[in-house]
Design a protein around this motif. Structure first.
Motif, PDB file in Angstrom:
ATOM      1  N   ASN A 104     -15.896   6.958   1.685  1.00 17.25           N
ATOM      2  CA  ASN A 104     -14.905   5.887   1.577  1.00 17.25           C
ATOM      3  C   ASN A 104     -13.672   6.141   2.437  1.00 17.25           C
ATOM      4  O   ASN A 104     -12.958   5.199   2.805  1.00 17.25           O
ATOM      5  CB  ASN A 104     -14.439   5.732   0.118  1.00 17.25           C
ATOM      6  N   ILE A 105     -13.400   7.403   2.727  1.00 17.60           N
ATOM      7  CA  ILE A 105     -12.130   7.765   3.365  1.00 17.60           C
ATOM      8  C   ILE A 105     -12.031   7.251   4.791  1.00 17.60           C
ATOM      9  O   ILE A 105     -10.977   6.779   5.224  1.00 17.60           O
ATOM     10  CB  ILE A 105     -11.922   9.294   3.308  1.00 17.60           C
ATOM     11  N   GLY A 106     -13.106   7.322   5.543  1.00 16.93           N
ATOM     12  CA  GLY A 106     -13.087   6.809   6.910  1.00 16.93           C
ATOM     13  C   GLY A 106     -12.927   7.895   7.946  1.00 16.93           C
ATOM     14  O   GLY A 106     -13.884   8.319   8.575  1.00 16.93           O
ATOM     15  N   SER A 124      -4.762   1.412  -2.374  1.00 15.58           N
ATOM     16  CA  SER A 124      -5.926   1.915  -1.651  1.00 15.58           C
ATOM     17  C   SER A 124      -5.537   3.038  -0.700  1.00 15.58           C
ATOM     18  O   SER A 124      -6.248   4.048  -0.594  1.00 15.58           O
ATOM     19  CB  SER A 124      -6.634   0.786  -0.897  1.00 15.58           C
ATOM     20  N   GLN A 125      -4.392   2.901  -0.032  1.00 12.51           N
ATOM     21  CA  GLN A 125      -3.959   3.952   0.892  1.00 12.51           C
ATOM     22  C   GLN A 125      -3.493   5.203   0.149  1.00 12.51           C
ATOM     23  O   GLN A 125      -3.733   6.322   0.598  1.00 12.51           O
ATOM     24  CB  GLN A 125      -2.866   3.436   1.821  1.00 12.51           C
ATOM     25  N   PRO A 172      -6.021   6.468   8.536  1.00  8.46           N
ATOM     26  CA  PRO A 172      -5.754   5.092   8.990  1.00  8.46           C
ATOM     27  C   PRO A 172      -6.127   4.079   7.911  1.00  8.46           C
ATOM     28  O   PRO A 172      -6.921   4.367   7.009  1.00  8.46           O
ATOM     29  CB  PRO A 172      -6.659   4.935  10.224  1.00  8.46           C
ATOM     30  N   GLU A 173      -5.562   2.884   8.009  1.00 10.41           N
ATOM     31  CA  GLU A 173      -5.896   1.830   7.057  1.00 10.41           C
ATOM     32  C   GLU A 173      -7.395   1.559   7.089  1.00 10.41           C
ATOM     33  O   GLU A 173      -8.015   1.530   8.150  1.00 10.41           O
ATOM     34  CB  GLU A 173      -5.120   0.551   7.383  1.00 10.41           C
ATOM     35  N   ASN A 174      -7.958   1.374   5.909  1.00  9.11           N
ATOM     36  CA  ASN A 174      -9.408   1.236   5.770  1.00  9.11           C
ATOM     37  C   ASN A 174      -9.702  -0.057   5.006  1.00  9.11           C
ATOM     38  O   ASN A 174      -9.643  -0.096   3.777  1.00  9.11           O
ATOM     39  CB  ASN A 174      -9.971   2.447   5.028  1.00  9.11           C
ATOM     40  N   LYS A 209       1.268   6.458   3.297  1.00  8.08           N
ATOM     41  CA  LYS A 209       1.405   6.840   4.706  1.00  8.08           C
ATOM     42  C   LYS A 209       0.846   8.225   5.006  1.00  8.08           C
ATOM     43  O   LYS A 209       0.432   8.496   6.127  1.00  8.08           O
ATOM     44  CB  LYS A 209       2.889   6.810   5.104  1.00  8.08           C
ATOM     45  N   TYR A 210       0.816   9.112   4.029  1.00  6.17           N
ATOM     46  CA  TYR A 210       0.358  10.488   4.251  1.00  6.17           C
ATOM     47  C   TYR A 210       0.143  11.193   2.912  1.00  6.17           C
ATOM     48  O   TYR A 210       0.583  10.729   1.853  1.00  6.17           O
ATOM     49  CB  TYR A 210       1.381  11.285   5.070  1.00  6.17           C
ATOM     50  N   GLY A 211      -0.526  12.334   2.984  1.00  5.57           N
ATOM     51  CA  GLY A 211      -0.584  13.270   1.875  1.00  5.57           C
ATOM     52  C   GLY A 211      -0.153  14.627   2.408  1.00  5.57           C
ATOM     53  O   GLY A 211      -0.453  14.976   3.553  1.00  5.57           O
TER      54      GLY A 211
END
Length: 248
Positions: free
Chosen positions: A215-217, A113-114, A238-240, A148-150
């Motif tokens: 959905n991303i937050g 998901s992340q 951040p975690e969603n 953790k990142y893109g």
């Protein structure tokens, strides 16, 4: 012989039953999988394999693709389709497994998901950046998407200013607030040659993505200098838990 890619048919599916069709020195190849393999900068899925006959469980720590057929399409990057997918396991387990064994494949939902959120957020950031600096997508020299990142690396002779980063972040979060639908569609000549589309912006991409920007937050954007003539753009999400709970 190829691996059926269930993550294209249902990107929210997290487990399936599959048959070992080949033992590879690095792991196992199944007739089908829900595990997305490393590609396009996105890291491969991780998870567990459980043999149905005796509940023998093995962790897999990466997923990659091999073999396949090269395709060359106009206005689309050269990629391989109809690939086999390796679920990487510790080699000590290989002698305990035979072709024909049936396993339940289950990916790490939180990790997936992340990865997905960061991949989708990175597309939004590039879409916003293209509006300000048209053609900058032709300057991309690297990409990485993890839980953790893109990030995207550009071959440019200037640095992203604080004002530009603020504009990109605000624009991305505006798109997220608008909850814009995202479309994933295939090239008419190749079902595995996929595009990501949001609003009127479309790019070739076969990664995992959200169904809508909402959905991303929330997105945070920063930069890093990686050389005199190169610059890195980084997005963090951040975690969603709402998006995580959509996985089955």
């Amino acid at each position: 012989m190829k691996t059926e890619k269930l993550y294209y048919k249902n990107p929210l599916q997290t487990s399936c039953e599959a048959v070992v069709i080949e033992k590879h020195p690095q792991g196992l190849i199944f007739d089908k999988t829900v595990a997305y393999p490393e590609g396009g900068g996105q890291v491969g899925d991780v998870g567990f394999l459980t043999r149905t006959s005796d509940n023998f469980q093995i962790p897999f720590f990466n997923t990659t693709k091999i073999k396949g057929r090269n395709i060359f399409l106009e206005d689309f990057p050269s990629i391989k389709v109809e690939t086999l997918i390796i679920h990487h396991i510790d080699e000590s387990f290989l002698e305990k497994i035979e072709e024909g064994d049936i396993f339940i494949l289950e990916i790490n939902k939180k990790n997936r998901s992340q990865n997905t959120l960061h991949h989708s957020a990175l597309h939004l950031a590039l879409m916003a950046l293209e509006d300000i600096k048209p053609g900058i997508d032709q300057k991309i020299i690297g990409a990485k998407i993890t839980d953790k990142y893109g990030r995207l690396d550009f071959a440019i002779d200037y640095k992203f200013s604080p004002e530009l980063l603020k504009t990109l972040e605000d624009t991305c979060n505006k798109y997220i607030e608008e909850n814009i639908p995202v479309e994933i569609y295939s090239h008419p000549k190749e079902p595995e040659a996929l595009y990501w589309k949001c609003k009127n912006y479309s790019v070739p991409c076969g990664g995992t993505h959200c169904e809508s920007t909402g959905n991303i937050g929330v997105v945070k954007i920063k930069r890093k200098s990686i050389g005199k003539y190169s610059e890195r753009l980084i997005v963090e999400v951040p975690e969603n838990n709402n998006f995580l709970n959509s996985y089955k």
